[in-house]
Design a protein around this motif. Structure first.
Motif, PDB file in Angstrom:
ATOM      1  N   ALA A 412       0.835  -1.200   0.000  1.00 44.83           N
ATOM      2  CA  ALA A 412       0.000   0.000   0.000  1.00 44.83           C
ATOM      3  C   ALA A 412       0.872   1.252   0.000  1.00 44.83           C
ATOM      4  CB  ALA A 412      -0.931   0.002   1.210  1.00 44.83           C
ATOM      5  N   ALA A 413       0.308   2.361  -0.487  1.00 44.51           N
ATOM      6  CA  ALA A 413       1.084   3.583  -0.712  1.00 44.51           C
ATOM      7  C   ALA A 413       1.665   4.147   0.583  1.00 44.51           C
ATOM      8  CB  ALA A 413       0.195   4.625  -1.392  1.00 44.51           C
ATOM      9  N   LEU A 414       0.860   4.240   1.639  1.00 42.52           N
ATOM     10  CA  LEU A 414       1.353   4.847   2.871  1.00 42.52           C
ATOM     11  C   LEU A 414       2.429   3.985   3.529  1.00 42.52           C
ATOM     12  CD1 LEU A 414       1.047   7.224   4.793  1.00 42.52           C
ATOM     13  CD2 LEU A 414      -0.710   5.929   6.021  1.00 42.52           C
ATOM     14  N   ASN A 415       2.265   2.672   3.478  1.00 40.12           N
ATOM     15  CA  ASN A 415       3.269   1.793   4.074  1.00 40.12           C
ATOM     16  C   ASN A 415       4.597   1.891   3.319  1.00 40.12           C
ATOM     17  OD1 ASN A 415       3.932  -0.246   6.082  1.00 40.12           O
ATOM     18  ND2 ASN A 415       4.033  -1.679   4.376  1.00 40.12           N
ATOM     19  N   LEU A 416       4.537   1.942   2.001  1.00 39.85           N
ATOM     20  CA  LEU A 416       5.768   2.114   1.220  1.00 39.85           C
ATOM     21  C   LEU A 416       6.426   3.453   1.522  1.00 39.85           C
ATOM     22  CD1 LEU A 416       4.670   0.698  -2.270  1.00 39.85           C
ATOM     23  CD2 LEU A 416       6.179  -0.387  -0.603  1.00 39.85           C
ATOM     24  N   ALA A 417       5.603   4.495   1.696  1.00 44.78           N
ATOM     25  CA  ALA A 417       6.160   5.808   2.011  1.00 44.78           C
ATOM     26  C   ALA A 417       6.836   5.817   3.370  1.00 44.78           C
ATOM     27  CB  ALA A 417       5.049   6.857   1.956  1.00 44.78           C
ATOM     28  N   SER A 418       6.321   5.020   4.324  1.00 49.85           N
ATOM     29  CA  SER A 418       6.949   4.971   5.644  1.00 49.85           C
ATOM     30  C   SER A 418       8.344   4.377   5.585  1.00 49.85           C
ATOM     31  CB  SER A 418       6.079   4.166   6.614  1.00 49.85           C
ATOM     32  OG  SER A 418       6.093   2.782   6.286  1.00 49.85           O
ATOM     33  N   PHE A 419       8.607   3.510   4.584  1.00 52.35           N
ATOM     34  CA  PHE A 419       9.937   2.951   4.373  1.00 52.35           C
ATOM     35  C   PHE A 419      10.794   3.838   3.462  1.00 52.35           C
ATOM     36  CE2 PHE A 419       7.668  -1.000   5.494  1.00 52.35           C
ATOM     37  CZ  PHE A 419       8.540  -1.499   6.447  1.00 52.35           C
ATOM     38  N   GLY A 420      10.176   4.865   2.866  1.00 55.06           N
ATOM     39  CA  GLY A 420      10.882   5.698   1.906  1.00 55.06           C
ATOM     40  C   GLY A 420      11.003   5.064   0.540  1.00 55.06           C
ATOM     41  N   ASN A 421      10.144   4.063   0.256  1.00 51.32           N
ATOM     42  CA  ASN A 421      10.249   3.322  -1.002  1.00 51.32           C
ATOM     43  C   ASN A 421       9.206   3.723  -2.035  1.00 51.32           C
ATOM     44  OD1 ASN A 421      12.353   1.832   0.082  1.00 51.32           O
ATOM     45  ND2 ASN A 421      10.996   0.211   0.850  1.00 51.32           N
ATOM     46  N   SER A 422       8.357   4.678  -1.719  1.00 48.25           N
ATOM     47  CA  SER A 422       7.323   5.088  -2.660  1.00 48.25           C
ATOM     48  C   SER A 422       7.873   6.154  -3.606  1.00 48.25           C
ATOM     49  CB  SER A 422       6.106   5.640  -1.913  1.00 48.25           C
ATOM     50  OG  SER A 422       5.157   6.147  -2.822  1.00 48.25           O
ATOM     51  N   ARG A 423       7.687   5.941  -4.904  1.00 45.86           N
ATOM     52  CA  ARG A 423       8.148   6.913  -5.891  1.00 45.86           C
ATOM     53  C   ARG A 423       7.216   8.117  -5.989  1.00 45.86           C
ATOM     54  NH1 ARG A 423       9.303   3.097 -11.046  1.00 45.86           N
ATOM     55  NH2 ARG A 423       7.504   2.002 -10.156  1.00 45.86           N
ATOM     56  N   SER A 424       5.966   7.957  -5.523  1.00 47.47           N
ATOM     57  CA  SER A 424       4.984   9.045  -5.643  1.00 47.47           C
ATOM     58  C   SER A 424       4.893   9.897  -4.390  1.00 47.47           C
ATOM     59  CB  SER A 424       3.599   8.467  -5.959  1.00 47.47           C
ATOM     60  OG  SER A 424       3.620   7.711  -7.150  1.00 47.47           O
ATOM     61  N   LEU A 425       5.234   9.316  -3.236  1.00 48.62           N
ATOM     62  CA  LEU A 425       4.998  10.031  -1.984  1.00 48.62           C
ATOM     63  C   LEU A 425       6.258   9.994  -1.118  1.00 48.62           C
ATOM     64  CD1 LEU A 425       3.035  11.507  -0.087  1.00 48.62           C
ATOM     65  CD2 LEU A 425       2.304   9.260   0.766  1.00 48.62           C
ATOM     66  N   LYS A 426       6.827  11.165  -0.857  1.00 48.85           N
ATOM     67  CA  LYS A 426       7.965  11.323   0.032  1.00 48.85           C
ATOM     68  C   LYS A 426       7.525  12.185   1.222  1.00 48.85           C
ATOM     69  CE  LYS A 426      10.710   9.146  -2.811  1.00 48.85           C
ATOM     70  NZ  LYS A 426      11.227   7.781  -2.500  1.00 48.85           N
ATOM     71  N   LEU A 427       7.574  11.608   2.411  1.00 42.67           N
ATOM     72  CA  LEU A 427       7.103  12.305   3.600  1.00 42.67           C
ATOM     73  C   LEU A 427       8.166  13.268   4.123  1.00 42.67           C
ATOM     74  CD1 LEU A 427       5.445   9.277   5.440  1.00 42.67           C
ATOM     75  CD2 LEU A 427       4.316  11.017   4.052  1.00 42.67           C
ATOM     76  N   ASN A 428       7.713  14.399   4.709  1.00 43.55           N
ATOM     77  CA  ASN A 428       8.632  15.376   5.310  1.00 43.55           C
ATOM     78  C   ASN A 428       7.993  15.984   6.552  1.00 43.55           C
ATOM     79  OD1 ASN A 428       7.050  17.801   4.418  1.00 43.55           O
ATOM     80  ND2 ASN A 428       7.627  17.011   2.393  1.00 43.55           N
ATOM     81  N   LYS A 429       8.722  16.846   7.223  1.00 44.26           N
ATOM     82  CA  LYS A 429       8.296  17.374   8.508  1.00 44.26           C
ATOM     83  C   LYS A 429       7.091  18.297   8.414  1.00 44.26           C
ATOM     84  CE  LYS A 429      12.924  17.096  10.537  1.00 44.26           C
ATOM     85  NZ  LYS A 429      14.029  17.841  11.201  1.00 44.26           N
ATOM     86  N   GLU A 430       6.852  18.891   7.264  1.00 46.20           N
ATOM     87  CA  GLU A 430       5.729  19.831   7.134  1.00 46.20           C
ATOM     88  C   GLU A 430       4.401  19.119   6.876  1.00 46.20           C
ATOM     89  OE1 GLU A 430       8.651  20.259   5.519  1.00 46.20           O
ATOM     90  OE2 GLU A 430       9.352  21.800   6.940  1.00 46.20           O
ATOM     91  N   ASP A 431       4.420  17.812   6.683  1.00 50.98           N
ATOM     92  CA  ASP A 431       3.190  17.076   6.347  1.00 50.98           C
ATOM     93  C   ASP A 431       2.346  16.823   7.597  1.00 50.98           C
ATOM     94  OD1 ASP A 431       3.951  16.955   3.698  1.00 50.98           O
ATOM     95  OD2 ASP A 431       4.902  14.984   3.891  1.00 50.98           O
ATOM     96  N   LEU A 432       1.044  16.719   7.374  1.00 51.69           N
ATOM     97  CA  LEU A 432       0.091  16.300   8.407  1.00 51.69           C
ATOM     98  C   LEU A 432      -0.576  15.007   7.937  1.00 51.69           C
ATOM     99  CD1 LEU A 432      -1.648  16.690  10.972  1.00 51.69           C
ATOM    100  CD2 LEU A 432      -3.218  18.072   9.557  1.00 51.69           C
ATOM    101  N   VAL A 433      -0.454  13.957   8.722  1.00 50.16           N
ATOM    102  CA  VAL A 433      -1.036  12.656   8.382  1.00 50.16           C
ATOM    103  C   VAL A 433      -2.275  12.439   9.239  1.00 50.16           C
ATOM    104  CG1 VAL A 433      -0.679  10.157   8.309  1.00 50.16           C
ATOM    105  CG2 VAL A 433       1.200  11.699   7.707  1.00 50.16           C
TER     106      VAL A 433
END
Length: 942
Positions: A412-433
């Motif tokens: 799933a997209a959010l789980n991949l982003a938590s590992f830093g493996n998503s090409r579409s979603l890169k999380l940063n400090k300014e984001d609100l989840v």
């Protein structure tokens, strides 16, 4: 069966002619008294009609007012047009328990029948058969998601084999809504149904079903039917009406099933939302009308029965989302269940209010939105969504991203982003989840790990009950109680939930005024008959038997089958205990083939080979374990005779390695040994010194073999006679011929077995024990449940020791049959510690007299076992009893044969009940086991 006793009336034969449909209920009146001849041959309490009301009597002392009996029978005949043969008409006494002991079919018994295939005692896989006599409909066809023990599995499905066997009885499938736990199994269930069986669902649900069938290339062939709310249609034996209930997906409905013998109400998944987003309210009016009509049985969702109070509205969640999005300064990322189309509408409103563009990451989100759009229920046009690849064109504060992965699914997209493996979603400090979902039981650990990874990347996280970002789609306790009191059913059965939830919901039903409740499990059939009035004391519930259902598994691709088919247990065993793979080249050089050395008692051992060992999922202690494994494999190989077959080599080495690992790290790994002949000296494994095959050597009378045979024979003659030989003499046995047949070297015995198996000689059944091997003659003994075709069966199976398996590679019949008689635990122990040669095994057949003594001795020792004596002492006493009777057997031999007898007895019980006896020791075992059971029961009472 009802018993109407005509004490002074026209003969029962005449009544049977006048009222044929009552013939199975009549008790024949004879000159000698009352002769109860019930068709089902099970005496029941009788009802004799006398005066103005029915009177309850003893089975054998029925008396009634004969003057009114004929009129009462006529009244009953006119009022029994629906052929009710169960329920309240049978008895008015709760103490009369009517249990049908078989899985019930046919026109007798209660008319309404419930058989859950899934969904009871678990969350998910909702699938239930509801029928009128032998005509059924299938309500829902869902799947269940696996837990951590089901390695490599993505879907758990109901027993499609059982559904296929009953396809001629299933006349329709009704789907309540479009969640995966209600429609997910349709690609597997749809093909096993009768080709004419229709599928009914609401329009939005049908869009999801069509897409699912298209994914698996299944053609519907006009079998998909759409129904509307509050419209009635006929399906199978019922007239069905759907009523609207609110849930976390559009077009969710409850079902009212009407037939001539009662009304059933199935709620489906539901809650009461007082302010739904789509303004489609829970239909209380329909339930009020249904209550006036009368409900024989109500089945209700039990998912949130342990949650007090009432659920919050989806409108409250929309307000909380709006507040969070408007107050966010950076990018907003929200995750939720993809099927909650109403929640998607709330998120769209928040995006519009904050001036943000909406982005979907995850295919399932688009799937549900597209289905709603085609059905006309989508909250917005899917074409307005920003494509994931275009997100970089917008500033982060201008985006609201909706992702899948609320349950930390691996891809799933959010789980991949938590590992830093998503090409579409890169999380940063300014984001609100925003976590706008509920953690499904069983997913808590992996969801929390995902949230921890997200927190480490810096975004702010809003989740939990206090944030009010999620509301359940299943009713809380207050709503469950309200609907039970509103419907006022005669009988209540909770569904959809863990077994503890079902029991708690049953208590709630009783507290709400329902007198008759029941909780059943998957595979248990429950019969229901309508009550004549609400004050009647008897219950219309009847247990009608149980079917052993088998769960089916799918790995997300083509693999589909039972747990055994997909090797689920083997996967877990290897993951926990590891696996060892051994490849060895066996060398049989001429210089190493020394059958004799001066002073030796038999053929010398001395096999050599090249050994390669690979381990997986094992702690090797920096290579120390590998060194120990190599030494054990070399010792095991050198302990075997030069003529050992490859199958025996594999078994010996595998068992030795497993013992080493168990002693070293207390693990029991799977061991796979692959033995082959060395390339420079590939020969027939069963060869003599001169390279001549054993078969040919035996036919030509090799001088070397005769010398070996003579030496063994002379050695045995010099030793004192054992009690075993004396026993043979007392039975008329002849010592020289007996020794010639039974006291051969391992080399000769292997050759004998090899020759017999190739020449079609008399087959034997071999039973292995931990220390010895006892052989039974297939023509004289029937101790074992099944007779293997040859000794190959013993060596090619996965052998066990102390409950754990050692897997082996199967070899040819020639190799397997030659080494079957050589597999002794003594040789296995010696293979680990030294290269000693084990003594030859004496092979003797069990006679009928020995078996009878064994049975009686084991029966006599049951009392000692109940008093706390150890099992080893018990079997030692049994062996001593056999010795006193003149039979020399070891405790392990006695134990092995006893359990073979018990197994054969159990398999013969059904045949004996049908009048066919195929087990000669059945009577003796029946007496022994019955006596042992009496002793056990007496001890337990004390």
């Amino acid at each position: 069966m009802r018993c109407l006793t005509p004490a002074c009336s026209p003969s029962s034969e005449r009544l049977a002619v006048l009222y044929p449909h009552l013939s199975n209920m009549l008790v024949l009146q004879t000159s000698s008294g009352i002769d109860h001849q019930l068709l089902n041959k099970r005496p029941r309490a009788c009802l004799a009609y006398g005066g103005d009301k029915p009177l309850r009597y003893n089975r054998l002392n029925c008396r009634c007012n004969a003057s009114s009996f004929a009129g009462r029978v006529a009244d009953y005949a006119s009022s029994n047009k629906t052929r009710n043969t169960g329920g309240a008409h049978q008895s008015m006494d709760d103490k009369v328990q009517r249990r049908l002991e078989i899985f019930h079919e046919g026109q007798d018994g209660p008319p309404l029948r419930i058989l859950p295939i899934g969904g009871l005692g678990e969350i998910g896989m909702n699938c239930m058969l509801v029928g009128h006599y032998d005509r059924y409909i299938l309500i829902d066809s869902g799947l269940m998601f696996p837990d951590y023990e089901d390695l490599g599995v993505q879907k758990i499905l109901p027993d499609t084999g059982f559904i296929h066997r009953w396809r001629h009885k299933i006349e329709a499938v009704i789907i309540t809504h479009g969640h995966e736990d209600h429609i997910g199994a349709l690609p597997w269930v749809f093909p096993v149904l009768d080709p004419s069986t229709p599928i009914y669902a609401t329009s939005f649900t049908m869009e999801l079903i069509k897409r699912r069938l298209d994914e698996y290339a299944i053609k519907s062939d006009g079998r998909l039917k759409i129904f509307d709310m509050r419209t009635r249609f006929n399906a199978g034996p019922f007239e069905i009406e759907s009523i609207r209930v609110t849930h976390s997906i559009p077009d969710c409905c409850g079902l009212i099933l009407r037939c001539c013998d009662g009304t059933i109400f199935h709620t489906g998944d539901w809650k009461i939302d007082e302010s739904p987003i789509d303004n489609k309210y829970f239909d209380r009016t329909a339930l009020e009308q249904l209550s006036k009509e009368g409900v024989t049985l109500m089945m209700s969702d039990s998912t949130n029965v342990l949650s007090p109070g009432r659920t919050t509205s989806e409108a409250d969640v929309a307000k909380a989302l709006m507040h969070k999005v408007l107050s966010a300064k950076g990018r907003v990322i929200t995750t939720q269940f993809a099927s909650n189309v109403h929640r998607l509408g709330s998120i769209k409103l928040a995006a519009e209010a904050s001036g943000r563009k909406l982005v979907f990451l995850g295919m399932s989100l688009r799937t549900y939105l597209d289905a709603a759009w085609r059905d006309g229920q989508a909250p917005f046009d899917p074409s307005i969504l920003v494509k994931p690849e275009d997100m970089d064109l917008f500033a982060p504060k201008d985006l609201l991203i909706v992702t899948t992965g609320s349950q930390a699914e691996p891809r799933a997209a959010l789980n991949l982003a938590s590992f830093g493996n998503s090409r579409s979603l890169k999380l940063n400090k300014e984001d609100l989840v925003l976590y706008s979902a509920k953690v499904i039981p069983g997913n808590e650990i992996r969801v929390m790990k995902m949230m921890n990874r997200i927190a480490e990347l810096g975004p702010n996280i809003a989740m939990g009950r206090a944030e009010n970002l999620h509301t359940s789609g299943h009713a809380y306790r207050g709503e469950l109680e309200e609907v039970i009191q509103l419907v006022k059913p005669q009988h209540f059965m909770p569904v959809h939930g863990e077994y503890a939830f079902l029991k708690e919901h049953e208590r709630l039903g009783k507290d709400s005024g329902v007198r008759h409740t029941a909780v059943i499990k998957n595979g248990e059939m429950l019969g229901v008959a309508p009550l004549r009035n609400r004050k009647v004391l008897s219950s219309g519930f009847f247990p009608l038997g149980k079917e052993d259902l088998t769960l089916m598994y799918n790995d997300g691709d083509k693999a589909f089958g039972t747990a055994a088919d997909l090797c689920i247990g083997e996967r877990l065993r290897i993951a926990l205990n590891g696996i060892i793979i051994v490849s060895m080249e066996v060398m049989r050089k001429e210089a190493d083939k020394r059958h004799w050395q001066k002073g030796s008692d038999g053929p010398q051992n001395g096999l050599r080979g090249r050994v390669k060992i690979t381990t997986r999922c094992l702690w090797v202690d920096r290579g120390k374990l590998l060194d120990a494994l190599h030494k054990a494999a070399t010792a095991a190989l050198s302990s075997l005779p030069l003529d050992a077959a490859l199958g025996l080599i594999e078994h010996t080495v595998g068992l030795a390695l497993r013992k080493v690992v168990q002693k070293y790290s207390n693990r029991r790994p799977d061991v796979i040994v692959i033995a082959s002949e060395a390339s420079q000296s590939v020969r027939n494994p069963a060869v003599s010194q001169n390279g001549i095959s054993i078969d040919e050597k035996r036919r030509t009378g090799s001088i070397q073999e005769k010398q070996v045979d003579a030496k063994w024979r002379s050695k045995q003659k010099q030793e004192p006679r054992s009690a075993f030989l004396k026993t043979q003499t007392s039975r008329g046995g002849n010592h020289p011929s007996f020794l010639k047949q039974n006291v051969k070297s391992k080399f000769h015995r292997a050759a004998d077995e090899h020759t017999e198996s190739r020449n079609g000689a008399k087959e034997e059944m071999t039973l292995s024990s931990p220390k010895e091997r006892t052989v039974y003659n297939g023509s004289e003994s029937d101790l074992l449940p099944e007779t293997p075709n040859s000794l190959e069966t013993v060596s090619t199976e996965s052998l066990t020791e102390e409950g754990s398996e050692v897997n082996m590679t199967t070899r040819s019949t020639r190799e397997s049959s030659a080494d079957a008689g050589l597999m002794e635990e003594k040789a296995m122990d010696d293979s680990v510690n030294s290269a000693k040669m084990s003594s030859p095994t004496i092979r003797r057949k069990w006679k009928s007299g020995e078996v009878l003594v064994l049975i009686e001795a084991r029966k006599q020792e049951e009392n000692n076992l109940q008093q706390g004596q150890g099992r080893k002492r018990i079997w030692k006493a049994v062996a001593e009893a056999l010795a006193e009777a003149g039979f020399e057997r070891t405790p392990d031999q006695c134990k092995t044969v006893w359990f073979s007898l018990v197994k054969r007895y159990k398999s013969s019980v059904e045949a004996v009940n049908n009048g066919a006896k195929n087990f000669s020791f059945y009577d003796a075992m029946h007496v022994a086991l019955s006596g042992m059971e009496v002793v056990s029961n007496k001890k337990s009472k004390e």
